[in-house]
Motif scaffolding. Structure first.
Motif, mmCIF file in Angstrom:
data_model
loop_
_atom_site.group_PDB
_atom_site.id
_atom_site.type_symbol
_atom_site.label_atom_id
_atom_site.label_comp_id
_atom_site.label_asym_id
_atom_site.label_seq_id
_atom_site.Cartn_x
_atom_site.Cartn_y
_atom_site.Cartn_z
ATOM 1 N N SER A 111 42.702 38.786 75.408
ATOM 2 C CA SER A 111 43.168 40.103 75.878
ATOM 3 C C SER A 111 42.132 41.173 75.555
ATOM 4 C CB SER A 111 44.479 40.478 75.176
ATOM 5 O OG SER A 111 45.545 39.760 75.687
ATOM 6 N N TYR A 112 42.303 42.318 76.208
ATOM 7 C CA TYR A 112 41.391 43.455 76.001
ATOM 8 C C TYR A 112 42.211 44.733 76.041
ATOM 9 C CZ TYR A 112 37.822 40.113 77.398
ATOM 10 O OH TYR A 112 37.020 39.006 77.469
ATOM 11 N N HIS A 113 41.593 45.854 75.645
ATOM 12 C CA HIS A 113 42.115 47.141 76.111
ATOM 13 C C HIS A 113 40.980 47.900 76.776
ATOM 14 C CE1 HIS A 113 40.826 49.392 72.423
ATOM 15 N NE2 HIS A 113 41.261 48.348 71.745
ATOM 16 N N ILE A 114 41.386 48.679 77.789
ATOM 17 C CA ILE A 114 40.397 49.354 78.648
ATOM 18 C C ILE A 114 40.871 50.783 78.961
ATOM 19 C CG2 ILE A 114 39.686 47.198 79.781
ATOM 20 C CD1 ILE A 114 41.317 48.195 82.268
ATOM 21 N N THR A 157 33.934 45.138 85.732
ATOM 22 C CA THR A 157 33.432 46.197 84.844
ATOM 23 C C THR A 157 31.968 45.948 84.498
ATOM 24 O OG1 THR A 157 35.642 46.491 83.935
ATOM 25 C CG2 THR A 157 33.827 47.371 82.632
ATOM 26 N N THR A 158 31.647 44.691 84.205
ATOM 27 C CA THR A 158 30.270 44.352 83.826
ATOM 28 C C THR A 158 29.348 44.364 85.039
ATOM 29 O OG1 THR A 158 31.220 42.914 82.160
ATOM 30 C CG2 THR A 158 28.885 42.603 82.618
ATOM 31 N N ASN A 159 29.757 43.637 86.084
ATOM 32 C CA ASN A 159 28.847 43.448 87.227
ATOM 33 C C ASN A 159 28.597 44.751 87.988
ATOM 34 O OD1 ASN A 159 28.914 40.826 86.481
ATOM 35 N ND2 ASN A 159 30.307 40.153 88.109
ATOM 36 N N LEU A 160 29.624 45.617 88.041
ATOM 37 C CA LEU A 160 29.466 46.874 88.783
ATOM 38 C C LEU A 160 29.060 48.011 87.845
ATOM 39 C CD1 LEU A 160 32.711 46.579 90.978
ATOM 40 C CD2 LEU A 160 30.365 45.989 91.646
ATOM 41 N N ASN A 161 28.911 47.672 86.566
ATOM 42 C CA ASN A 161 28.500 48.665 85.559
ATOM 43 C C ASN A 161 29.424 49.894 85.604
ATOM 44 O OD1 ASN A 161 27.005 49.811 83.565
ATOM 45 N ND2 ASN A 161 25.373 50.552 84.938
ATOM 46 N N LEU A 162 30.733 49.645 85.549
ATOM 47 C CA LEU A 162 31.708 50.743 85.671
ATOM 48 C C LEU A 162 31.698 51.580 84.389
ATOM 49 C CD1 LEU A 162 34.716 48.893 87.406
ATOM 50 C CD2 LEU A 162 32.746 50.053 88.457
ATOM 51 N N LYS A 163 31.523 52.862 84.567
ATOM 52 C CA LYS A 163 31.342 53.766 83.417
ATOM 53 C C LYS A 163 32.685 54.116 82.763
ATOM 54 C CE LYS A 163 26.864 54.629 83.791
ATOM 55 N NZ LYS A 163 26.568 53.276 84.244
ATOM 56 N N GLY A 164 32.659 54.119 81.430
ATOM 57 C CA GLY A 164 33.805 54.619 80.656
ATOM 58 C C GLY A 164 35.010 53.698 80.630
ATOM 59 N N VAL A 165 34.863 52.451 81.086
ATOM 60 C CA VAL A 165 35.996 51.515 81.027
ATOM 61 C C VAL A 165 36.094 50.937 79.609
ATOM 62 C CG1 VAL A 165 37.037 49.441 82.045
ATOM 63 C CG2 VAL A 165 35.702 50.994 83.476
ATOM 64 N N ASP A 166 34.948 50.711 79.000
ATOM 65 C CA ASP A 166 34.824 50.346 77.577
ATOM 66 C C ASP A 166 35.797 49.258 77.120
ATOM 67 O OD1 ASP A 166 32.924 52.362 77.449
ATOM 68 O OD2 ASP A 166 34.381 53.887 76.838
ATOM 69 N N PRO A 167 35.728 48.059 77.672
ATOM 70 C CA PRO A 167 36.678 47.019 77.236
ATOM 71 C C PRO A 167 36.469 46.653 75.766
ATOM 72 C CG PRO A 167 35.406 46.310 79.161
ATOM 73 C CD PRO A 167 34.778 47.568 78.678
ATOM 74 N N VAL A 168 37.579 46.515 75.053
ATOM 75 C CA VAL A 168 37.544 46.060 73.649
ATOM 76 C C VAL A 168 38.411 44.802 73.596
ATOM 77 C CG1 VAL A 168 38.193 46.635 71.275
ATOM 78 C CG2 VAL A 168 37.319 48.432 72.807
ATOM 79 N N ALA A 169 37.866 43.712 73.041
ATOM 80 C CA ALA A 169 38.570 42.429 73.083
ATOM 81 C C ALA A 169 39.629 42.325 71.990
ATOM 82 C CB ALA A 169 37.560 41.297 72.942
ATOM 83 N N GLY A 170 40.699 41.582 72.308
ATOM 84 C CA GLY A 170 41.688 41.190 71.307
ATOM 85 C C GLY A 170 43.002 41.930 71.403
ATOM 86 N N ARG A 171 44.087 41.182 71.209
ATOM 87 C CA ARG A 171 45.428 41.787 71.143
ATOM 88 C C ARG A 171 46.230 41.039 70.088
ATOM 89 N NH1 ARG A 171 50.782 41.177 73.250
ATOM 90 N NH2 ARG A 171 51.694 43.232 73.608
ATOM 91 N N ILE A 172 46.916 41.806 69.253
ATOM 92 C CA ILE A 172 47.765 41.208 68.219
ATOM 93 C C ILE A 172 49.217 41.460 68.607
ATOM 94 C CG2 ILE A 172 48.461 41.349 65.796
ATOM 95 C CD1 ILE A 172 45.595 42.294 65.185
ATOM 96 N N SER A 173 49.998 40.377 68.632
ATOM 97 C CA SER A 173 51.415 40.504 68.934
ATOM 98 C C SER A 173 52.170 40.382 67.606
ATOM 99 C CB SER A 173 51.799 39.385 69.891
ATOM 100 O OG SER A 173 53.053 39.619 70.413
ATOM 101 N N VAL A 174 53.126 41.253 67.349
ATOM 102 C CA VAL A 174 53.784 41.277 66.036
ATOM 103 C C VAL A 174 55.301 41.241 66.179
ATOM 104 C CG1 VAL A 174 51.907 42.610 64.979
ATOM 105 C CG2 VAL A 174 53.849 43.835 65.973
ATOM 106 N N SER A 175 55.967 40.632 65.172
ATOM 107 C CA SER A 175 57.432 40.683 65.163
ATOM 108 C C SER A 175 57.876 41.695 64.103
ATOM 109 C CB SER A 175 58.021 39.313 64.857
ATOM 110 O OG SER A 175 57.702 38.946 63.540
ATOM 111 N N ARG A 176 58.991 42.350 64.377
ATOM 112 C CA ARG A 176 59.486 43.386 63.448
ATOM 113 C C ARG A 176 60.521 42.811 62.480
ATOM 114 N NH1 ARG A 176 59.167 49.104 65.353
ATOM 115 N NH2 ARG A 176 61.305 49.307 64.641
#
Ligand SMILES: Cc1cc2nc3c(=O)[nH]c(=O)nc-3n(C[C@H](O)[C@H](O)[C@H](O)COP(=O)(O)OP(=O)(O)OC[C@H]3O[C@@H](n4cnc5c(N)ncnc54)[C@H](O)[C@@H]3O)c2cc1C
Length: 427
Positions: free
Chosen positions: A178-181, A111-130
């Motif tokens: 982790s990320y979301h993209i 994503t960074t090296n190829l400058n891929l447009k609109g992928v917009d990675p956001v870092a972090g994932r929270i895992s939760v128990s119910r």
């Protein structure tokens, strides 16, 4: 036949809509990749990077299947539990887990090296128990740290609810790796670079038959044929009997996503984090705020590949269980996708006949494992690499024919029921 993208948050926000023509006539290449999802496109990319000529055949549009419809959560691991890796032995388990992390890094680096447009990675994932499960969460964090050197931060109920303000959730952990993209933009961006590097990509070009017995492989579409030395099959849950034994080894499992209208400040005080959130159930809820302000929410599974007519309403009920404050929020679009699962929940990375590979069955964890298995297949084809041998204990397994989907559905239902009991009695 449906060939354009399903209506989804991703198809509505795609950064480009370059469309590739169908294959017409006979062409030649070193490798023919069948299926243009993240597995097929990553394989094609890794091969072009190693100097091979590649053709990608996609039945519909690129990333039309699971790869362009998923939750967008990119993290380490495979579709099954990490404990399943032990079947390969402790050393190989570590190598497999490392490979899954390499898959995450590959997506971010591309994503960074190829400058891929609109992928917009956001870092972090929270895992939760119910349900209250401090020990379970802490044990899981310790195991991943000790076995795989992957460090996550424990979140007590108080700390967790500062980030995700729902009394449905009790304990959790934060995974900084982790990320979301935007997965559709990632795949379409990668395809552009495959073509720039000399690869050929054809949409609306279903493989309808294969003659892969001789040294020269013939892969047929309605209007053309690819002659190649190697073939890599990446049709996953959307493939049919044309894939032969691989098809009979896959279980297509349906799962569901919605996105809301733009919520502006409505989530302030509820989601005080940009990280993605997911609970620990097999058929879990996972959600995140998109970079443009919608709530994107995934969850549910059907082994019988059902696509309910009232999907938006069913999914909104899942949202309201967690955030009852959002009762008046409108669902903008709801969609279904099919994941291809193996019975052991690990991907198939196997040379099924001389120079004919299958690289599929990524299950619900394909955004990292697709790029990861693509690299080991490319290494095997181009460099006599041996990392694919890590997957030897996880070979093709018959899907159980008509009984497979019924069994898969029963496993989902039993797991949900077990979780419901825990939620009810462990408060
Ligand atoms: C709703 C949903 C949510 C998910 N959420 C996440 C998530 O948050 N994170 C994560 O890591 N994973 C997630 N997954 C799983 C992930 O999306 C998949 O594991 C991954 O995308 C599979 O990639 P693939 O390339 O193997 O298959 P696909 O993306 O399904 O691609 C297969 C392609 O092959 C094509 N094809 C089939 N037959 C033929 C043929 N005969 N000829 C030519 N082409 C053919 C299809 O049209 C399709 O485009 C989710 C999946 C779904 C459905």
């Amino acid at each position: 036949m449906q060939t354009d993208y399903v209506d989804s948050y991703y198809s509505r926000t795609r950064a480009t809509d370059v469309e590739y023509a169908p294959l017409q006539g006979m062409i030649e290449a070193d490798v023919c990749v069948i299926g243009g999802g993240i597995a097929g496109l990553s394989t094609a990319w890794e091969l072009t990077q190693r100097g091979l000529s590649v053709v990608v055949l996609e039945k519909n549009r690129l990333a039309w299947g699971a790869s362009g419809r998923n939750g967008g959560i990119l993290g380490a691991g495979f579709a099954g539990p990490d404990s399943g890796l032990e079947r390969a032995g402790p050393k190989a388990a570590r190598a497999l887990y490392d490979l899954s992390r390499e898959g995450v890094r590959t997506v971010i680096e591309n994503t960074t090296n190829l400058n891929l447009k609109g992928v917009d990675p956001v870092a972090g994932r929270i895992s939760v128990s119910r349900y209250p499960d401090a020990k379970g969460m802490q044990d899981s964090i310790r195991t991943t740290a000790e076995k795989f050197d992957h460090h996550k931060e424990y979140l007590s109920t108080e700390k967790l609810r500062e980030l995700v303000n729902s009394d449905r959730f009790f304990d959790g952990y934060f995974d900084p790796e982790s990320y979301h993209i935007h997965p559709l933009n990632y795949c379409k961006g990668l395809a552009h670079h495959i073509v720039q590097t000399g690869g050929q990509v054809f949409e609306h070009s279903a493989m309808i038959s294969m003659d892969h017995t001789g040294a020269e492989k013939h892969t047929h579409t309605a209007q053309g044929c690819v002659k190649s030395k190697y073939v890599v099959m990446c049709g996953s849950g959307y493939g049919g009997p044309e894939f032969g034994k691989t098809y009979n080894s896959l279980l297509p499992i349906a799962t569901y996503v919605i996105s809301t209208k733009n919520l502006g400040g409505r989530l302030d005080g509820l989601m005080n984090t940009k990280a993605a959130v997911g609970d620990t159930r097999l058929s879990c809820d996972y959600f995140r705020v998109t970079p443009t302000g919608e709530l994107l929410w995934g969850g549910g599974m059907s082994g019988l590949a059902k696509s309910p007519a009232n999907l938006a309403e069913l999914m909104k009920n899942r949202v309201l269980e967690v955030f009852p404050q959002l009762a008046d929020v409108e669902v903008d679009v709801a969609w279904t996708g099919l994941m291809g699962y193996s019975r052991h929940k690990m991907p198939y990375v196997q040379e099924v006949a001389p120079n004919v590979w299958t690289a599929t069955a990524l299950g619900g964890h394909g955004l990292n494992t697709g790029p990861a298995i693509a690299r080991v297949v490319a290494e095997a084809i181009a460099e006599n690499g041996t990392r694919h041998e890590l997957f030897a204990p996880f070979g093709l397994r018959w899907n159980g024919s008509v009984f497979g989907p019924i069994a898969a559905d029963m496993i989902c239902a039993a797991s949900n029921f077990g979780h419901k009991l825990r939620e009810r009695f462990m408060k």
